[in-house]
Design a protein around this motif. Structure first.
Motif, PDB file in Angstrom:
ATOM      1  N   MET A 194       0.823  -1.197   0.000  1.00  0.00           N
ATOM      2  CA  MET A 194       0.000   0.000   0.000  1.00  0.00           C
ATOM      3  C   MET A 194       0.861   1.252   0.000  1.00  0.00           C
ATOM      4  SD  MET A 194      -2.946   1.319   2.600  1.00  0.00           S
ATOM      5  CE  MET A 194      -1.950   2.009   3.890  1.00  0.00           C
ATOM      6  N   GLU A 195       2.000   1.234   0.655  1.00  0.00           N
ATOM      7  CA  GLU A 195       2.855   2.410   0.775  1.00  0.00           C
ATOM      8  C   GLU A 195       3.293   2.926  -0.604  1.00  0.00           C
ATOM      9  OE1 GLU A 195       4.262   5.433   2.867  1.00  0.00           O
ATOM     10  OE2 GLU A 195       3.295   3.719   3.800  1.00  0.00           O
ATOM     11  N   ILE A 196       3.614   2.020  -1.509  1.00  0.00           N
ATOM     12  CA  ILE A 196       4.047   2.416  -2.849  1.00  0.00           C
ATOM     13  C   ILE A 196       2.886   3.072  -3.595  1.00  0.00           C
ATOM     14  CG2 ILE A 196       4.861   1.548  -5.080  1.00  0.00           C
ATOM     15  CD1 ILE A 196       6.324  -0.669  -3.482  1.00  0.00           C
ATOM     16  N   VAL A 197       1.694   2.496  -3.488  1.00  0.00           N
ATOM     17  CA  VAL A 197       0.521   3.047  -4.158  1.00  0.00           C
ATOM     18  C   VAL A 197       0.202   4.430  -3.607  1.00  0.00           C
ATOM     19  CG1 VAL A 197      -1.954   2.733  -4.548  1.00  0.00           C
ATOM     20  CG2 VAL A 197      -0.421   0.779  -4.709  1.00  0.00           C
ATOM     21  N   ILE A 198       0.241   4.572  -2.290  1.00  0.00           N
ATOM     22  CA  ILE A 198      -0.066   5.855  -1.659  1.00  0.00           C
ATOM     23  C   ILE A 198       0.930   6.912  -2.118  1.00  0.00           C
ATOM     24  CG2 ILE A 198      -0.132   7.099   0.552  1.00  0.00           C
ATOM     25  CD1 ILE A 198      -2.575   5.367   0.172  1.00  0.00           C
ATOM     26  N   GLU A 199       2.200   6.585  -2.146  1.00  0.00           N
ATOM     27  CA  GLU A 199       3.228   7.548  -2.575  1.00  0.00           C
ATOM     28  C   GLU A 199       2.969   8.022  -4.000  1.00  0.00           C
ATOM     29  OE1 GLU A 199       5.849   9.176  -1.133  1.00  0.00           O
ATOM     30  OE2 GLU A 199       5.011   8.356   0.707  1.00  0.00           O
ATOM     31  N   LYS A 200       2.550   7.116  -4.848  1.00  0.00           N
ATOM     32  CA  LYS A 200       2.308   7.437  -6.250  1.00  0.00           C
ATOM     33  C   LYS A 200       1.163   8.431  -6.421  1.00  0.00           C
ATOM     34  CE  LYS A 200       1.327   5.025 -10.595  1.00  0.00           C
ATOM     35  NZ  LYS A 200       1.060   3.721 -11.198  1.00  0.00           N
ATOM     36  N   TYR A 201       0.142   8.338  -5.560  1.00  0.00           N
ATOM     37  CA  TYR A 201      -1.057   9.150  -5.711  1.00  0.00           C
ATOM     38  C   TYR A 201      -1.204  10.256  -4.679  1.00  0.00           C
ATOM     39  CZ  TYR A 201      -2.444   5.440  -8.895  1.00  0.00           C
ATOM     40  OH  TYR A 201      -2.489   4.554  -9.921  1.00  0.00           O
ATOM     41  N   LYS A 202      -0.180  10.490  -3.887  1.00  0.00           N
ATOM     42  CA  LYS A 202      -0.233  11.525  -2.848  1.00  0.00           C
ATOM     43  C   LYS A 202      -0.585  12.877  -3.453  1.00  0.00           C
ATOM     44  CE  LYS A 202       2.743  10.821   1.122  1.00  0.00           C
ATOM     45  NZ  LYS A 202       4.031  11.116   1.717  1.00  0.00           N
ATOM     46  N   GLY A 203      -1.565  13.545  -2.846  1.00  0.00           N
ATOM     47  CA  GLY A 203      -1.919  14.890  -3.280  1.00  0.00           C
ATOM     48  C   GLY A 203      -2.939  14.963  -4.389  1.00  0.00           C
ATOM     49  N   ILE A 204      -3.300  13.830  -4.973  1.00  0.00           N
ATOM     50  CA  ILE A 204      -4.308  13.799  -6.030  1.00  0.00           C
ATOM     51  C   ILE A 204      -5.663  13.550  -5.369  1.00  0.00           C
ATOM     52  CG2 ILE A 204      -5.118  12.575  -8.090  1.00  0.00           C
ATOM     53  CD1 ILE A 204      -2.206  11.803  -8.621  1.00  0.00           C
ATOM     54  N   HIS A 205      -6.690  14.218  -5.840  1.00  0.00           N
ATOM     55  CA  HIS A 205      -8.021  14.028  -5.260  1.00  0.00           C
ATOM     56  C   HIS A 205      -8.399  12.546  -5.381  1.00  0.00           C
ATOM     57  CE1 HIS A 205     -12.322  14.265  -4.597  1.00  0.00           C
ATOM     58  NE2 HIS A 205     -12.130  15.487  -4.108  1.00  0.00           N
ATOM     59  N   PRO A 206      -8.861  11.929  -4.288  1.00  0.00           N
ATOM     60  CA  PRO A 206      -9.186  10.498  -4.340  1.00  0.00           C
ATOM     61  C   PRO A 206     -10.302  10.161  -5.318  1.00  0.00           C
ATOM     62  CG  PRO A 206      -9.906  11.462  -2.260  1.00  0.00           C
ATOM     63  CD  PRO A 206      -9.078  12.501  -2.964  1.00  0.00           C
ATOM     64  N   GLY A 207     -11.141  11.125  -5.629  1.00  0.00           N
ATOM     65  CA  GLY A 207     -12.196  10.889  -6.609  1.00  0.00           C
ATOM     66  C   GLY A 207     -11.645  10.584  -7.992  1.00  0.00           C
ATOM     67  N   PHE A 208     -10.541  11.250  -8.353  1.00  0.00           N
ATOM     68  CA  PHE A 208      -9.924  10.994  -9.658  1.00  0.00           C
ATOM     69  C   PHE A 208      -9.341   9.580  -9.701  1.00  0.00           C
ATOM     70  CE2 PHE A 208      -8.937  15.784  -9.584  1.00  0.00           C
ATOM     71  CZ  PHE A 208     -10.206  16.090 -10.042  1.00  0.00           C
ATOM     72  N   ILE A 209      -8.790   9.160  -8.584  1.00  0.00           N
ATOM     73  CA  ILE A 209      -8.222   7.814  -8.502  1.00  0.00           C
ATOM     74  C   ILE A 209      -9.343   6.786  -8.536  1.00  0.00           C
ATOM     75  CG2 ILE A 209      -6.880   6.260  -7.028  1.00  0.00           C
ATOM     76  CD1 ILE A 209      -5.518   8.983  -6.036  1.00  0.00           C
ATOM     77  N   LEU A 210     -10.443   7.080  -7.857  1.00  0.00           N
ATOM     78  CA  LEU A 210     -11.603   6.186  -7.867  1.00  0.00           C
ATOM     79  C   LEU A 210     -12.159   6.062  -9.286  1.00  0.00           C
ATOM     80  CD1 LEU A 210     -13.779   4.487  -6.485  1.00  0.00           C
ATOM     81  CD2 LEU A 210     -14.994   6.617  -5.971  1.00  0.00           C
ATOM     82  N   GLU A 211     -12.270   7.178  -9.979  1.00  0.00           N
ATOM     83  CA  GLU A 211     -12.774   7.162 -11.367  1.00  0.00           C
ATOM     84  C   GLU A 211     -11.895   6.257 -12.238  1.00  0.00           C
ATOM     85  OE1 GLU A 211     -15.020   8.713 -14.711  1.00  0.00           O
ATOM     86  OE2 GLU A 211     -15.028   9.901 -12.869  1.00  0.00           O
ATOM     87  N   ARG A 212     -10.611   6.406 -12.099  1.00  0.00           N
ATOM     88  CA  ARG A 212      -9.660   5.589 -12.881  1.00  0.00           C
ATOM     89  C   ARG A 212      -9.812   4.110 -12.537  1.00  0.00           C
ATOM     90  NH1 ARG A 212      -4.129   4.163 -11.903  1.00  0.00           N
ATOM     91  NH2 ARG A 212      -3.052   3.808 -13.847  1.00  0.00           N
ATOM     92  N   GLU A 213      -9.953   3.823 -11.248  1.00  0.00           N
ATOM     93  CA  GLU A 213     -10.085   2.437 -10.795  1.00  0.00           C
ATOM     94  C   GLU A 213     -11.386   1.809 -11.307  1.00  0.00           C
ATOM     95  OE1 GLU A 213      -8.515  -0.870  -9.125  1.00  0.00           O
ATOM     96  OE2 GLU A 213      -7.516   1.085  -9.246  1.00  0.00           O
ATOM     97  N   LEU A 214     -12.457   2.594 -11.303  1.00  0.00           N
ATOM     98  CA  LEU A 214     -13.728   2.075 -11.813  1.00  0.00           C
ATOM     99  C   LEU A 214     -13.643   1.790 -13.309  1.00  0.00           C
ATOM    100  CD1 LEU A 214     -16.301   4.328  -9.886  1.00  0.00           C
ATOM    101  CD2 LEU A 214     -15.753   1.922  -9.449  1.00  0.00           C
TER     102      LEU A 214
END
Length: 169
Positions: free
Chosen positions: A1-21
């Motif tokens: 999880m630490e690697i994933v969190i570092e990669k997406y730090k500071g990005i709105h979680p909604g954008f990450i959720l959209e990408r994941e969906l």
């Protein structure tokens, strides 16, 4: 999880959720209903217009098989970045000197004084009074003023504006 969190730090979680969906070929509406949430709520989150609550982030983590707290951590990092940007953009003129009417077409409190310096300098030096010009001169300094107006000399309490541009004939 630490690697994933570092990669997406500071990005709105909604954008990450959209990408994941999208990656999982899931539609937002049915996904929201499966979480017992309104589709409008999830849509607002994926557009970055709303933040995630802890309850909703736990539901999303569980539904997507993510480690518990992943989305909430992303929301926290996003909020931290937003606050850092606010404190870094603390450089602004004394607004008691600058008349709001100069910026009639925008909310003066939402101006990014660093990014929009060219427009601000141009506007104040075209329409501002001597006090406003001095305030902007103190804020940006001689080099930025010269870059925009073509002059850094103060003559009779004013700076000759656009002196570097020759009139069309």
């Amino acid at each position: 999880m630490e690697i994933v969190i570092e990669k997406y730090k500071g990005i709105h979680p909604g954008f990450i959720l959209e990408r994941e969906l999208k990656k999982r070929n899931l539609k937002k509406g049915p996904f929201a209903l499966s979480l017992q949430e309104y589709p409008q709520t999830l849509n607002g989150i994926t557009k970055g217009q709303r933040g995630l609550t802890s309850a909703l982030s736990l539901k999303i983590d569980k539904a997507l098989g993510l480690e518990e707290g992943t989305m909430l951590l992303l929301q926290a990092y996003y909020e931290i970045k937003k606050e850092q940007q606010k404190s870094n953009s603390g450089k602004h003129p004394n607004l008691s000197v600058i008349r709001k009417i100069l910026f009639w077409d925008t909310d003066i409190n939402k101006i990014d004084w660093e990014k929009q310096y060219k427009a601000v300098i141009k506007r104040v030096f075209e329409r501002g009074n001597d006090d406003e010009k001095k305030e902007i001169f103190m804020l940006y300094g001689k080099d930025k003023i010269k870059e925009v107006t073509g002059s850094d000399r103060i003559e009779n309490n004013t700076i000759p504006v656009m002196a570097h541009i020759k009139p069309k004939q």
